[in-house]
Motif scaffolding. Structure first.
Motif: not given
Length: 355
Positions: A30-46, A344-352
């Protein structure tokens, strides 16, 4: 609880904001560094669950269903505001959760929303990751690297350009493959990723796809007859009208002028058929290929150069003091974080983690 089963480690909650009640998936401390994920069309947070769970342990993932999608309160999208309703909803969510600044990641339509979020509130954003984003100029009906409208009324974009048979199958909640190319399952497995890839959670992702709210004022939205090819112009309601270039306004210039400028990682698949310079969902492409009749030619209504437009805008962002990096995955379609999760995760994690 979410109607779609969630993975262990994912929490499903309803959050009441001053604007609407939002369904939110979350993971991490709950106290972690926050990341907001925004989904695309014809989908959802799932769609984000595996990506959320793969984060380093000190991050907190927050993935809402956007207005018009999933289990978030079913309020209409005023398309004349462009992405404004979504941006205001997300800022209200961050305020309600007490989050001053966060990392952000947006996929497809969610990438278009993220361009607009940076334009509106850059001081709230630590980093931005764009996963196969739509063009910052919107989807369809525009040309050139500066996003010039093909026609003054935005013809060739908006709700009237969506395959009606697909809309009917979405409304019916069709989980079969019997409707052929118009069946949601077939569309997902043909265009969301590069065949023959099939995701491990295909049923949950299909349920997520079918959770979009469908109707004349919802998905895909209303439309107007037009004297310009292909004969339909955007209406004023729903998500596909909201990403029409007709309603982009000054959002691209505000994005380029953003202060501060969060660093941007742009990841896409080389074989994306939805967002590309020859998108199979763009009427300009379909006209050029002879699928749609009476195409007026490449001077008046060419295929939208979506990748070229995004790169041109990001280069202007960099020239104005920002920075971005483009990463292209070979043998990958429209959803790199699912198709090429480890890469993807390798690039994404390095970026954040670099911030």
């Amino acid at each position: 609880m979410s109607k779609i089963p969630t993975l262990p480690g994912i929490t499903s909650t309803m959050v009441q904001t001053p604007r609407l009640q939002m369904h939110v998936l979350s993971s991490g401390p709950a106290d972690g560094e926050p990341i907001l994920f925004i989904h695309g069309n014809a989908s959802s947070a799932t769609f984000w669950e595996e990506t959320m769970l793969a984060l380093p342990s000190h991050f907190r993932a927050i993935a809402p269903d956007l207005r018009g999608y999933g289990e978030t309160e079913d309020l209409l999208i005023d398309a004349t505001r462009g992405c404004g309703d979504w941006v205001d909803d997300l800022l209200a969510l961050l305020d309600t959760l007490g989050i001053e600044r966060c990392h952000t990641v947006g996929h497809s339509l969610g990438g278009v929303v993220l361009f607009n979020l940076i334009a509106a509130a850059p001081q709230r954003i630590i980093t931005a990751t764009l996963a196969a984003p739509g063009s910052p100029y919107g989807f369809g009906g525009c040309k050139g690297l500066n996003g010039e409208l093909c026609w003054p009324d935005g013809a060739g974009s908006g709700g009237g350009t969506v395959n009606q048979a697909f809309v009917e199958r979405m409304a019916a909640g069709d989980t079969t493959e019997e409707a052929g190319p118009a069946a949601p399952r077939v569309v997902m497995n043909t265009y969301y990723w590069k065949p023959p890839f099939r995701p491990a959670r295909e049923e949950a992702l299909l349920a997520s796809m079918l959770s979009e709210k469908v109707g004349p004022q919802r998905y895909p939205g209303d439309f107007k007859p037009s004297p310009n090819w292909p004969g339909v112009a955007p209406g004023v309601w729903g998500p596909i009208n909201a990403i029409s270039p007709l309603y982009v306004g000054d959002s691209v210039e505000r994005f380029i002028a953003a202060d501060p400028k969060p660093p941007i990682l742009w990841i896409r698949g080389a074989d994306d058929q939805i967002v590309s310079d020859m998108s199979l969902f763009d009427v300009g492409t379909l006209g050029q290929l002879g699928v749609l009749p009476d195409w007026p030619g490449a001077e008046l209504h060419p295929p939208q150069p979506m990748i070229g437009q995004t790169r041109a805008v990001l280069e202007r962002y960099a020239a104005a003091g920002g920075r971005f990096r483009e990463v292209v995955f070979a043998d990958c379609g429209h959803t790199p974080y699912i198709e090429k999760a480890d890469d993807f995760n390798r690039e994404f994690h390095a970026h954040v983690q670099q911030g």
